[in-house]
Design a protein around this motif. Structure first.
Motif, PDB file in Angstrom:
ATOM      1  N   ASP A   1     -10.938  -1.831 -23.229  1.00  0.00           N
ATOM      2  CA  ASP A   1     -10.123  -2.296 -24.768  1.00  0.00           C
ATOM      3  C   ASP A   1     -11.325  -1.508 -25.344  1.00  0.00           C
ATOM      4  O   ASP A   1     -12.001  -1.262 -25.055  1.00  0.00           O
ATOM      5  CB  ASP A   1     -10.272  -3.570 -25.289  1.00  0.00           C
ATOM      6  CG  ASP A   1      -9.036  -5.036 -25.551  1.00  0.00           C
ATOM      7  OD1 ASP A   1      -9.036  -3.620 -26.780  1.00  0.00           O
ATOM      8  OD2 ASP A   1      -9.018  -5.666 -26.023  1.00  0.00           O
ATOM      9  N   ILE A   2     -10.396  -1.758 -26.955  1.00  0.00           N
ATOM     10  CA  ILE A   2     -11.324  -1.149 -28.380  1.00  0.00           C
ATOM     11  C   ILE A   2     -12.959  -1.934 -28.452  1.00  0.00           C
ATOM     12  O   ILE A   2     -13.422  -1.351 -29.605  1.00  0.00           O
ATOM     13  CB  ILE A   2     -10.737  -1.016 -29.368  1.00  0.00           C
ATOM     14  CG1 ILE A   2     -10.155  -1.566 -29.925  1.00  0.00           C
ATOM     15  CG2 ILE A   2      -9.942   0.489 -29.001  1.00  0.00           C
ATOM     16  CD1 ILE A   2      -9.189  -1.359 -31.097  1.00  0.00           C
ATOM     17  N   ASN A   3     -13.372  -2.552 -28.319  1.00  0.00           N
ATOM     18  CA  ASN A   3     -14.007  -3.644 -28.791  1.00  0.00           C
ATOM     19  C   ASN A   3     -14.917  -4.545 -27.565  1.00  0.00           C
ATOM     20  O   ASN A   3     -15.522  -4.812 -27.889  1.00  0.00           O
ATOM     21  CB  ASN A   3     -13.418  -5.224 -29.591  1.00  0.00           C
ATOM     22  CG  ASN A   3     -12.397  -5.989 -28.646  1.00  0.00           C
ATOM     23  OD1 ASN A   3     -12.694  -5.022 -26.611  1.00  0.00           O
ATOM     24  ND2 ASN A   3     -12.293  -7.619 -28.197  1.00  0.00           N
ATOM     25  N   GLN A   4     -15.499  -3.166 -26.962  1.00  0.00           N
ATOM     26  CA  GLN A   4     -15.946  -3.381 -26.317  1.00  0.00           C
ATOM     27  C   GLN A   4     -17.760  -2.297 -26.149  1.00  0.00           C
ATOM     28  O   GLN A   4     -18.394  -2.553 -25.472  1.00  0.00           O
ATOM     29  CB  GLN A   4     -15.719  -2.988 -24.952  1.00  0.00           C
ATOM     30  CG  GLN A   4     -14.971  -3.413 -24.114  1.00  0.00           C
ATOM     31  CD  GLN A   4     -13.994  -3.245 -22.899  1.00  0.00           C
ATOM     32  OE1 GLN A   4     -14.433  -2.171 -22.029  1.00  0.00           O
ATOM     33  NE2 GLN A   4     -13.533  -3.992 -22.292  1.00  0.00           N
TER      34      GLN A   4
ATOM     35  N   LEU B   1      -7.456   4.761 -35.149  1.00  0.00           N
ATOM     36  CA  LEU B   1      -7.147   5.959 -34.746  1.00  0.00           C
ATOM     37  C   LEU B   1      -6.419   5.747 -33.630  1.00  0.00           C
ATOM     38  O   LEU B   1      -5.429   6.653 -33.449  1.00  0.00           O
ATOM     39  CB  LEU B   1      -8.490   7.100 -33.714  1.00  0.00           C
ATOM     40  CG  LEU B   1      -8.461   7.891 -32.788  1.00  0.00           C
ATOM     41  CD1 LEU B   1      -8.006   8.896 -33.570  1.00  0.00           C
ATOM     42  CD2 LEU B   1      -9.621   7.910 -31.848  1.00  0.00           C
ATOM     43  N   LEU B   2      -5.761   4.443 -32.515  1.00  0.00           N
ATOM     44  CA  LEU B   2      -5.030   4.569 -31.732  1.00  0.00           C
ATOM     45  C   LEU B   2      -4.067   4.152 -32.774  1.00  0.00           C
ATOM     46  O   LEU B   2      -2.721   3.185 -31.367  1.00  0.00           O
ATOM     47  CB  LEU B   2      -5.788   3.693 -30.751  1.00  0.00           C
ATOM     48  CG  LEU B   2      -7.041   4.625 -29.973  1.00  0.00           C
ATOM     49  CD1 LEU B   2      -7.844   2.915 -29.454  1.00  0.00           C
ATOM     50  CD2 LEU B   2      -6.220   5.744 -29.656  1.00  0.00           C
TER      51      LEU B   2
ATOM     52  N   ASN C   1      -8.720  16.352 -22.850  1.00  0.00           N
ATOM     53  CA  ASN C   1      -8.510  15.176 -22.884  1.00  0.00           C
ATOM     54  C   ASN C   1      -8.709  14.824 -24.606  1.00  0.00           C
ATOM     55  O   ASN C   1      -9.570  14.958 -25.203  1.00  0.00           O
ATOM     56  CB  ASN C   1      -8.871  14.133 -22.107  1.00  0.00           C
ATOM     57  CG  ASN C   1      -7.581  12.891 -22.665  1.00  0.00           C
ATOM     58  OD1 ASN C   1      -7.280  12.870 -24.121  1.00  0.00           O
ATOM     59  ND2 ASN C   1      -7.973  11.891 -22.003  1.00  0.00           N
ATOM     60  N   PRO C   2      -7.895  15.358 -25.662  1.00  0.00           N
ATOM     61  CA  PRO C   2      -8.052  15.781 -27.472  1.00  0.00           C
ATOM     62  C   PRO C   2      -8.551  14.379 -27.218  1.00  0.00           C
ATOM     63  O   PRO C   2      -9.375  13.671 -28.211  1.00  0.00           O
ATOM     64  CB  PRO C   2      -6.768  16.305 -27.775  1.00  0.00           C
ATOM     65  CG  PRO C   2      -5.774  16.128 -26.513  1.00  0.00           C
ATOM     66  CD  PRO C   2      -6.343  15.548 -25.202  1.00  0.00           C
ATOM     67  N   LEU C   3      -7.807  13.083 -27.060  1.00  0.00           N
ATOM     68  CA  LEU C   3      -7.512  11.802 -27.273  1.00  0.00           C
ATOM     69  C   LEU C   3      -9.020  11.080 -27.427  1.00  0.00           C
ATOM     70  O   LEU C   3      -9.601  10.728 -28.196  1.00  0.00           O
ATOM     71  CB  LEU C   3      -6.614  11.437 -26.754  1.00  0.00           C
ATOM     72  CG  LEU C   3      -6.681   9.568 -27.414  1.00  0.00           C
ATOM     73  CD1 LEU C   3      -6.429   9.576 -28.965  1.00  0.00           C
ATOM     74  CD2 LEU C   3      -5.422   9.011 -27.215  1.00  0.00           C
TER      75      LEU C   3
END
Lengths: 567, 342, 188
Positions: free
Chosen positions: C67-70, C85-86, C31-33
């Motif tokens: 989420d991205i803030n963990q 990035l997202l 999974n490249p992402l």
């Protein structure tokens, strides 16, 4: 001189202030009571201490050895007793302490046995090792280990050797004084460099604001049996920078990201050459250097100073005055403010510049950048400082790198000319160190990822191996059960291993119990038979082997034990 | 504070002061040839600019004193004032100056942050919004029968009573206006040029004014406050474009010298296009910037809706600056000849 | 009519073949992402995000399950990078997953250590060396400061020592001479 000179782009003409410190002769600074000698005086790995606290050392004795290829040794500057090997304040802008060896001097200044080296008879690599052990490093400011620079490498020859007597930075005169008074020895050093590098063209570049040095070097060069061309170059800051000197003298530019040796040129400072001559022809390691003490002092002059001498003693010698607002190591363009004056003189200390509000008025407050590009006109590396500033300030380090941040030599020309008085160089230093830190973090993260992945792989593998082992054991146990009715108790493990309602842990416990029982039985069987008459040596050996065995056993038991302990 | 510990003497204030000083020959010539009315315009613009600057600095939480002292607001005010018709009404001057300082400068982030030249933004807003009032040019003394005193000029500017006839006797179309109008009436250039407003190179008086601005510009260049690239490229852009058109059809396009010796061109080349904040920064970029501005000026004069195009040309080129800079990064010391572009 | 249908079908078949071929030819492994997200995460492997390591968290973000803030060790800057990035808005760190702390390494008090090996098993990056009934020690250069070894220690002999600033790690600070400062110091 008929030599065609080339002009590097940019540069500035700050007031020189050289005459202040050249009117007095060079004095030897007296021996201080205490020498503090840092182990990180050069670029590369810090030296490793080879003396102990309480040890008596002699002048010139190696007290810390080079650690690795890019490193160099450190020596006692005088005789005395090592009183401490600990963190001491060092001349660094951060004010952070670093590992130093402190020597209480005994006043006798007693030399260690030393003798000249017959460098022509020596293997070049061996000679370089000797130079590394004699602590030689570039005295022009970068303090790069000289032994490394004197290695021409396998592929490229250093046809051109440039001796840098530019000394473009204002106030500093130690190279000037050295050339005036020790021209012969400087050129002796050049002879050794020529021998090691195989150079065919030797140029000495001296800025035209040092006519005495030019004369002295020229008359010394005339006496040599090889050709050395002493070239007068126009004074312009930073004309004494290695890359600028190369361009001025040869018209060639060192490709970005490469070394001058890649285009067959090597550059040494005159001070390095002098130190090299002292090292080879007298066997003396690098324990002293010339230091200009100037600025706001009564008698600005040059001293010959032992490495490790506290700076305040030199300022006292030169006559300290009221109204001092700070002390710099180096000149006003690239110098470093000293956190305190107990810091020692190190190999890189070319100048101690005492500031006063009169000589160095406080800098005006910064205004916004108006993109006037005076900085770009002044930049000797032909960068676009105003863009770098914009990116560094915004934290856009990737773009800063694209705009060649790492080609910046931090000469300070941009800040000097900035009409908005922006401390531009500060922003570049900040950006550079931030990028380095991030790269370091990234490497650490990569290492952690790799180790974590390996650990997971290992755990998988161990699980698999254990399962296989268990299966094999269960098989064996079943066979045993069929044969031996007497050990019925042990059989409980077998169905468990087959998965018949008993948990895995129970099975393991049973297995361990069985194994222990077997081991006990074996132990009594296998009593050693030839241990009656043994020498003490053999006994000792046996003990060692036993110890190792227990360790191995414990190690082997570990995975099982740890399984059990898991809640 | 780390190194360096010494500074060159120049400061922003000094740079701005030199720019103002370099405008003085132009202003003196203006007064001598066109009457003292310009002094009223200059003073009004200066006062407005300083007040607006102070108010904006305060509102944005900046110290007023050091930023007012940088003189940049006065430079903007003077450049705008010199671009405006010398008898423009007071509210025109105030509006233009306010727009330049408040919107074009401070709303973009203040000194050093404005992507457009503030004076030119002010000018553009005025010429788009108030085209009629923007024609109140005092004619050169040589050609007008009535010469206004300072007080009379002030009266005109502040909208006081002034007989219509007097005003008409004072104001005149600029040479560029005259050329444009003439060409629109299907006259040839030679026919238009018989009008008394045309002098040797540019217009009567106007050519001297252009010369005075050129002199000031050369002073700035001699002091290394401006680089040679922008003015030279700008003038070259105008001369080449005008020369090319004129060579093609001398009847429909004015001679290159005439286009070059308009005061707006000299002012633009040496004082406005050289504004470092909104201009290109790389040496090649400056050449492109200047050439582009020169070409656009001629294009607007020839085919556009306004008699003069310096302001719009410079604003359009301001717009291209980030692009120009990015693609004209110079080769660095020891760098490859061809730089890979990001 | 028929011709049109025929053309469309042929086209569909041709394009389908090309698509199918390129799916095989240009197949992206993994999974490249998640890979890219994983590259941003600090690799502390601390599990504060609620996933067993950085990689699983990266995969969860990639799938939109987290989420991205963990990630407290990544800090606000990490969140910013992930957001970039997202292509989403950065948001403040979720306090429920902890707060950023100064970078530290674990330190074992060797006097107290009983050699139980529990910390060795807890360490996600194998940065503790030791054996049963032997004193353990942290390989400081490899410790990520995840604190996972703290809870299992039965004698509480592990402490977190913040990394002190020394010369090789010293960094230049952001110059604090900027323009607003004038306003504060000389404010009119």
């Amino acid at each position: 001189m008929s030599r065609e000179l080339f002009k590097f782009k940019g540069g500035v003409h700050p007031p020189e202030h050289k005459a202040e410190s050249t009117s007095r002769p060079i004095h030897a600074a007296p021996l201080p009571k205490k020498l503090v000698i840092p182990l990180r005086q050069h670029i590369g790995n810090p030296a490793k201490p080879v003396v102990e606290i309480g040890e008596r050392v002699l002048k010139g004795q190696m007290i810390a050895a080079a650690d690795g290829y890019i490193s160099t040794a450190v020596h006692a500057s005088s005789s005395g007793t090592v009183t401490a090997i600990d963190l001491q304040p060092v001349p660094h802008i951060s004010g952070l302490p670093d590992l130093c060896i402190t020597i209480e001097t005994d006043g006798r200044d007693e030399w260690v046995a030393h003798a000249p080296l017959d460098y022509q008879a020596m293997e070049p690599s061996q000679l370089r090792m000797q130079l590394r052990d004699l602590g030689l490093a570039g005295l022009g400011g970068a303090v790069f280990p000289s032994a490394v620079k004197l290695d021409p490498g396998a592929s490229h020859a250093c046809t051109t050797l440039i001796i840098n007597g530019g000394e473009c930075e204002p106030w500093i005169t130690c190279d000037d004084m050295l050339m005036r008074h020790h021209a012969d020895e400087i050129l002796q050093g050049v002879g050794i460099m020529r021998h090691l590098l195989g150079s065919t063209e030797i140029l000495v570049g001296i800025e035209d604001n040092k006519p005495e040095a030019l004369d002295s070097m020229r008359s010394a060069a005339a006496k040599l049996d090889f050709a050395v061309e002493v070239v007068k170059v126009p004074a312009r800051y930073p004309g004494g920078g290695a890359k600028q000197m190369i361009e001025t003298l040869t018209g060639r530019q060192v490709p970005s990201g490469k070394l001058s040796t890649d285009i067959g040129i090597q550059v040494f400072n005159v001070g390095t050459s002098y130190a090299l001559a002292r090292a080879i022809h007298h066997g003396e390691p690098l324990i002293t250097r010339l230091v200009t003490v100037t600025g706001h002092v009564l008698r600005p002059q040059n001293f010959e100073v032992l490495i490790g001498t506290p700076m305040h003693t030199l300022i006292t010698l030169a006559g300290d005055r009221d109204g001092t607002t700070g002390v710099l190591m180096g000149g006003p363009m690239m110098g470093v403010p000293m956190p305190n004056l107990d810091v020692p003189v190190v190999k890189a200390t070319n100048c101690i510049l005492v500031k006063s509000a009169e000589l160095f008025p406080p800098l005006p407050k910064a205004l916004p950048c108006i993109r006037c590009t005076r900085c770009a006109d002044a930049c000797p590396v032909e960068l676009q400082p105003q863009e770098l500033f914009r990116f560094a300030k915004a934290g856009d380090f990737g773009r800063a790198q694209e705009y060649h941040l790492f080609d910046c030599i931090e000469c300070g020309c941009c800040s000097y000319v900035c009409p908005s008085h922006i401390p531009l160089v500060d922003f570049y230093r900040y950006a550079k160190s931030e990028i380095w830190a991030r790269e370091k973090d990234k490497r650490a993260a990569d290492l952690a990822r790799e180790r974590h992945e390996f650990r997971q792989f290992r755990q998988e593998r161990e699980k698999k191996e254990k399962a296989e082992k268990l299966a094999a054991k269960a098989q064996a146990a079943r066979a045993q059960a069929a044969l031996d009715q007497a050990q019925r108790a042990e059989l409980a493990a077998a169905p468990a291993a087959e998965g018949a309602a008993v948990s895995d842990t129970d099975a393991k416990k049973a297995l361990i119990a069985a194994a222990l029982a077997r081991a006990q039985a074996k132990k009594s069987d296998a009593a050693p038979k030839n241990v009656d008459q043994l020498t003490s040596e053999q006994l000792h050996q046996i003990e060692e082997i036993e110890a190792r065995r227990t360790k191995i056993r414990e190690l082997a038991r570990k995975p099982l034990e740890s399984e059990e302990k898991k809640p | 504070m780390p190194s360096p510990f010494i500074l060159d003497r120049t400061s922003v204030t000094q740079v701005m002061a030199w720019v103002l000083a370099a405008l003085l020959p132009g202003i003196a010539t203006y007064v001598w040839l066109f009457g003292p009315g310009i002094l009223v315009t200059l003073s009004l613009a200066t006062v407005t600019a300083l007040a607006a600057e102070a108010a904006m600095l305060k509102a944005r939480g900046y110290a007023v004193k050091p930023f007012l002292a940088d003189l940049s607001a006065i430079v903007t005010a003077w450049l705008l004032a010199l671009s405006l018709p010398s008898l423009a009404p007071w509210w025109l001057i105030v509006t233009g100056t306010l727009f330049a300082i408040v919107v074009a400068k401070h709303l973009y982030g203040g000194l050093g942050q404005n992507i457009f030249n503030p004076a030119m933004v002010g000018y553009a807003v005025l010429i788009v919004s108030f085209p009629v009032q923007m024609t109140h040019w005092a004619g050169p003394n040589e050609l007008t029968s009535v010469h206004l005193t300072l007080a009379q000029s002030a009266t005109v500017i502040f909208g006081g009573d002034m007989p219509r006839a007097t005003l008409d006797a004072v104001t005149m179309a600029t040479p560029l206006d005259a050329l444009r109008t003439g060409l629109l009436q299907q006259l040839t250039v030679d026919e238009v040029m018989t009008h008394p407003i045309f002098g040797h190179y540019g217009g009567v008086g106007f050519e001297w004014l252009a010369g005075a601005f050129l002199l000031g510009g050369l002073l700035l260049w001699a002091l290394r406050i401006i680089s040679w690239q922008v003015p030279l490229a700008f003038l070259a852009g105008i001369w080449l474009t005008a020369g090319f058109l004129n060579f093609f059809d001398a009847g429909r396009f004015g001679p290159p010298w005439f286009h070059l010796f308009a005061p707006s061109v000299m002012l633009g080349a040496f004082f406005i296009a050289t504004d470092p904040v909104s201009g290109a920064t790389t040496p090649r970029g400056k050449l492109i910037f200047g050439l582009g501005a020169g070409f656009l000026t001629m294009a607007i004069r020839t085919w556009g809706g306004f008699p003069d195009g310096v302001a719009f040309a410079i604003l359009l080129m301001n717009l291209c600056v980030p692009l120009i800079d990015q693609y004209t990064q110079p080769r660095i010391y020891g760098g490859a000849d061809k730089e890979p572009r990001a | 009519m028929l011709a049109a249908i025929g053309v469309m079908v042929l086209l569909a078949v041709a394009i389908g073949l090309v698509l199918g071929w390129s799916a095989i030819r240009f197949k992206v492994e993994g999974n490249p992402l998640a890979e890219k997200i994983d590259a941003i995460l600090p690799q502390t492997q601390c599990g504060q995000c609620g996933f067993p390591g950085c990689r699983p968290y990266a995969e969860a973000i990639a799938k939109g399950e987290a989420d991205i803030n963990q990630c407290p060790p990544g800090g606000e800057e990490g969140v910013k990078k992930l957001a970039e990035l997202l292509g989403v808005e950065p948001k403040p760190l979720d306090e429920a997953h902890g707060t950023p702390k100064p970078k530290s390494v674990a330190f074992i008090d060797e006097q107290t250590c009983i050699g139980c090996t529990l910390c060795i098993q807890a360490c996600p990056v194998d940065a503790i060396s030791g054996a049963a009934k032997q004193m353990h020690t942290i390989i400081a250069a490899e410790c990520t400061g995840c604190e996972l070894c703290l809870p299992p220690c039965p004698v509480d002999c592990i402490s977190m020592v913040p990394i002190a600033e020394d010369l090789p790690h010293w960094k230049w600070k952001h110059p604090v001479v900027m323009m607003k400062k004038i306003a504060e110091t000389e404010g009119a």
